[in-house]
Write a protein that holds these residues in place. Structure first.
Motif, PDB file in Angstrom:
ATOM      1  N   LYS A   2       1.032  -1.080   0.181  1.00 61.56           N
ATOM      2  CA  LYS A   2      -0.062   0.130  -0.333  1.00 61.56           C
ATOM      3  C   LYS A   2       1.185   0.715   0.161  1.00 61.56           C
ATOM      4  O   LYS A   2       1.821   1.538   1.070  1.00 61.56           O
ATOM      5  N   ILE A   3       0.443   2.231  -1.108  1.00 61.67           N
ATOM      6  CA  ILE A   3       1.169   3.526  -1.049  1.00 61.67           C
ATOM      7  C   ILE A   3       0.340   4.482  -1.100  1.00 61.67           C
ATOM      8  O   ILE A   3      -0.226   4.269  -1.784  1.00 61.67           O
ATOM      9  N   LEU A   4       0.819   5.373  -0.224  1.00 65.60           N
ATOM     10  CA  LEU A   4       0.811   6.709  -0.109  1.00 65.60           C
ATOM     11  C   LEU A   4       1.335   8.130  -1.159  1.00 65.60           C
ATOM     12  O   LEU A   4       1.858   7.759  -1.038  1.00 65.60           O
ATOM     13  N   VAL A   5       0.469   8.658  -2.036  1.00 72.59           N
ATOM     14  CA  VAL A   5       0.683   9.432  -2.614  1.00 72.59           C
ATOM     15  C   VAL A   5      -0.184  10.645  -3.176  1.00 72.59           C
ATOM     16  O   VAL A   5      -0.685  11.160  -2.131  1.00 72.59           O
ATOM     17  N   VAL A   6       1.358  11.865  -1.977  1.00 70.37           N
ATOM     18  CA  VAL A   6       0.825  12.943  -1.746  1.00 70.37           C
ATOM     19  C   VAL A   6       1.223  14.018  -2.371  1.00 70.37           C
ATOM     20  O   VAL A   6       2.761  14.521  -2.371  1.00 70.37           O
ATOM     21  N   GLU A   7      -0.027  13.809  -3.343  1.00 73.96           N
ATOM     22  CA  GLU A   7       0.982  14.834  -4.234  1.00 73.96           C
ATOM     23  C   GLU A   7      -0.215  16.190  -5.115  1.00 73.96           C
ATOM     24  O   GLU A   7      -1.327  15.728  -5.037  1.00 73.96           O
ATOM     25  N   ASP A   8      -0.200  17.758  -5.207  1.00 70.11           N
ATOM     26  CA  ASP A   8      -1.183  18.318  -5.567  1.00 70.11           C
ATOM     27  C   ASP A   8      -1.531  18.442  -7.415  1.00 70.11           C
ATOM     28  O   ASP A   8      -2.183  19.277  -7.370  1.00 70.11           O
ATOM     29  N   GLU A   9      -0.433  18.382  -7.911  1.00 66.82           N
ATOM     30  CA  GLU A   9      -0.502  17.978  -9.646  1.00 66.82           C
ATOM     31  C   GLU A   9      -1.674  16.586  -9.757  1.00 66.82           C
ATOM     32  O   GLU A   9      -0.835  15.244  -9.606  1.00 66.82           O
ATOM     33  N   HIS A  10      -3.005  16.803 -10.255  1.00 66.46           N
ATOM     34  CA  HIS A  10      -3.466  16.045 -10.612  1.00 66.46           C
ATOM     35  C   HIS A  10      -2.972  14.757 -11.692  1.00 66.46           C
ATOM     36  O   HIS A  10      -3.250  13.211 -11.098  1.00 66.46           O
ATOM     37  N   VAL A  11      -2.352  15.378 -12.812  1.00 68.37           N
ATOM     38  CA  VAL A  11      -2.422  14.645 -13.585  1.00 68.37           C
ATOM     39  C   VAL A  11      -0.910  13.638 -13.233  1.00 68.37           C
ATOM     40  O   VAL A  11      -0.834  12.524 -13.596  1.00 68.37           O
ATOM     41  N   ILE A  12      -0.188  14.538 -12.538  1.00 69.98           N
ATOM     42  CA  ILE A  12       0.828  13.392 -11.740  1.00 69.98           C
ATOM     43  C   ILE A  12       0.768  12.135 -10.691  1.00 69.98           C
ATOM     44  O   ILE A  12       0.373  11.311 -11.275  1.00 69.98           O
ATOM     45  N   ALA A  13      -0.278  12.270 -10.071  1.00 73.64           N
ATOM     46  CA  ALA A  13      -0.585  11.811  -8.873  1.00 73.64           C
ATOM     47  C   ALA A  13      -1.792  11.031  -9.778  1.00 73.64           C
ATOM     48  O   ALA A  13      -1.428   9.262  -9.270  1.00 73.64           O
ATOM     49  N   ASP A  14      -2.044  10.800 -10.575  1.00 76.26           N
ATOM     50  CA  ASP A  14      -3.339   9.915 -11.624  1.00 76.26           C
ATOM     51  C   ASP A  14      -2.727   9.051 -11.867  1.00 76.26           C
ATOM     52  O   ASP A  14      -3.102   7.389 -12.469  1.00 76.26           O
ATOM     53  N   ALA A  15      -1.256   9.701 -13.180  1.00 77.14           N
ATOM     54  CA  ALA A  15      -0.147   8.704 -13.524  1.00 77.14           C
ATOM     55  C   ALA A  15       0.640   8.233 -12.599  1.00 77.14           C
ATOM     56  O   ALA A  15       0.148   6.872 -13.143  1.00 77.14           O
ATOM     57  N   ILE A  29      -4.197   8.499  -2.074  1.00 77.81           N
ATOM     58  CA  ILE A  29      -3.822  10.047  -2.607  1.00 77.81           C
ATOM     59  C   ILE A  29      -4.398  11.318  -1.726  1.00 77.81           C
ATOM     60  O   ILE A  29      -5.846  10.963  -1.403  1.00 77.81           O
ATOM     61  N   ALA A  30      -3.620  11.787  -0.936  1.00 79.00           N
ATOM     62  CA  ALA A  30      -3.614  13.166  -0.539  1.00 79.00           C
ATOM     63  C   ALA A  30      -3.160  14.437  -1.927  1.00 79.00           C
ATOM     64  O   ALA A  30      -2.209  14.609  -1.648  1.00 79.00           O
ATOM     65  N   ASN A  32      -3.180  17.763  -0.778  1.00 80.05           N
ATOM     66  CA  ASN A  32      -2.355  18.814   0.169  1.00 80.05           C
ATOM     67  C   ASN A  32      -1.532  17.864   1.514  1.00 80.05           C
ATOM     68  O   ASN A  32      -1.716  16.637   1.834  1.00 80.05           O
ATOM     69  N   GLY A  33      -0.945  19.142   2.114  1.00 86.62           N
ATOM     70  CA  GLY A  33       0.301  18.831   2.974  1.00 86.62           C
ATOM     71  C   GLY A  33      -0.971  18.143   4.684  1.00 86.62           C
ATOM     72  O   GLY A  33      -1.137  17.121   5.516  1.00 86.62           O
ATOM     73  N   VAL A  34      -1.746  18.477   4.835  1.00 85.77           N
ATOM     74  CA  VAL A  34      -2.802  17.769   5.898  1.00 85.77           C
ATOM     75  C   VAL A  34      -3.185  16.589   5.957  1.00 85.77           C
ATOM     76  O   VAL A  34      -2.912  16.637   6.569  1.00 85.77           O
ATOM     77  N   ASP A  35      -3.780  16.503   4.872  1.00 88.60           N
ATOM     78  CA  ASP A  35      -5.018  15.596   4.442  1.00 88.60           C
ATOM     79  C   ASP A  35      -3.580  14.605   4.424  1.00 88.60           C
ATOM     80  O   ASP A  35      -3.753  12.911   5.394  1.00 88.60           O
ATOM     81  N   GLY A  36      -2.625  14.543   3.847  1.00 89.95           N
ATOM     82  CA  GLY A  36      -1.319  13.582   3.203  1.00 89.95           C
ATOM     83  C   GLY A  36      -0.846  13.026   5.047  1.00 89.95           C
ATOM     84  O   GLY A  36      -0.447  11.657   5.079  1.00 89.95           O
ATOM     85  N   LEU A  37      -0.177  14.452   5.526  1.00 84.66           N
ATOM     86  CA  LEU A  37       0.169  13.795   7.124  1.00 84.66           C
ATOM     87  C   LEU A  37      -0.870  13.035   7.914  1.00 84.66           C
ATOM     88  O   LEU A  37      -0.327  11.899   8.699  1.00 84.66           O
TER      89      LEU A  37
END
Length: 230
Positions: A2-15, A29-30, A32-37
């Protein structure tokens, strides 16, 4: 895994999510940093892929707070910055690796696999129950000395069941760790894949190790290991 991807650029996160899914990983996927943490503290992840430039909290602060809380989850910092001081800052705060954008998914995947191999959490080199064995490092599976070909999703499901052998696991738990979080657990996808595994791992060898507990979930029998790995 299970991987957590914390990335606000949706194109990159989706890819990244699609690529990891094709390799048998499940992702959250999160953006923003608050949700990611929050996610990193509330759920169990094998690796966190963490952008530095994030709204809410930047990646440096997310990393710092995770380490301050005692989390040992491997962290791969992902950022558009490429200066050596930025890399040093990330590593000093507790990151395990660093990759600059733009990046090759092949390289990202290799970095993630490297982090998994040296992750501090204890991991058996070969998972086994009875004469069923699976090696996560080499993506190989055997029943006795007979190799078994598994798809990426079948491998991920087998690994998940082996890591929890003897335990009853619900469809919700399987969906969360082996499939993307949005999988509709009322669908028959999980039952279909359990059927695939029975046809590959159990029936050809006269076994009945994958058990269905009606209305509750599934259990992989915990049996004494009867063969040595190659």
């Amino acid at each position: 895994m299970k991987i957590l991807v914390v990335e606000d650029e949706h194109v990159i996160a989706d890819a990244v999510t699609r690529g990891l899914g094709a390799e048998g990983f499940t992702t959250r996927i999160a953006d923003n940093g608050v949700d990611g943490l929050w996610l990193a503290q509330q759920e169990e992840f094998d690796v966190v892929v963490l952008d530095i430039m994030l709204p809410g909290l930047n990646g440096y602060e997310v990393c710092r707070q995770l380490r301050a809380s005692g989390s040992l989850v491997p962290i791969l910092m992902l950022t558009a910055k490429d200066g050596e001081y930025d890399e040093a800052d990330a590593l000093d705060l507790g990151a395990d690796d660093y990759l600059s954008k733009p990046f090759s998914f092949v390289v990202l995947l290799a970095r993630i696999r490297a982090l998994l191999r040296r992750a501090p959490a204890p991991r058996d080199p070969v998972l086994a129950t009875g004469d069923l064995r699976l090696d996560p490092a080499t993506a190989q599976c055997w029943r006795g000395e007979v190799p078994i070909e598994l798809t990426a999703r079948e491998f991920a499901l087998t690994e998940f069941l082996l890591r929890r052998k003897g335990q009853l696991v619900s469809k919700n738990t399987i969906a969360e760790h082996v499939w993307d979080a949005e999988l509709d657990v009322d669908s028959n996808v999980i039952e279909v894949y359990i059927g695939y595994l029975r046809r590959k791992l159990d029936r050809p060898f006269g076994r009945d190790d994958i058990q269905t507990v009606r209305g509750l979930g599934y259990r992989l029998q915990d049996r004494p290991t009867t063969v040595e790995g190659p």
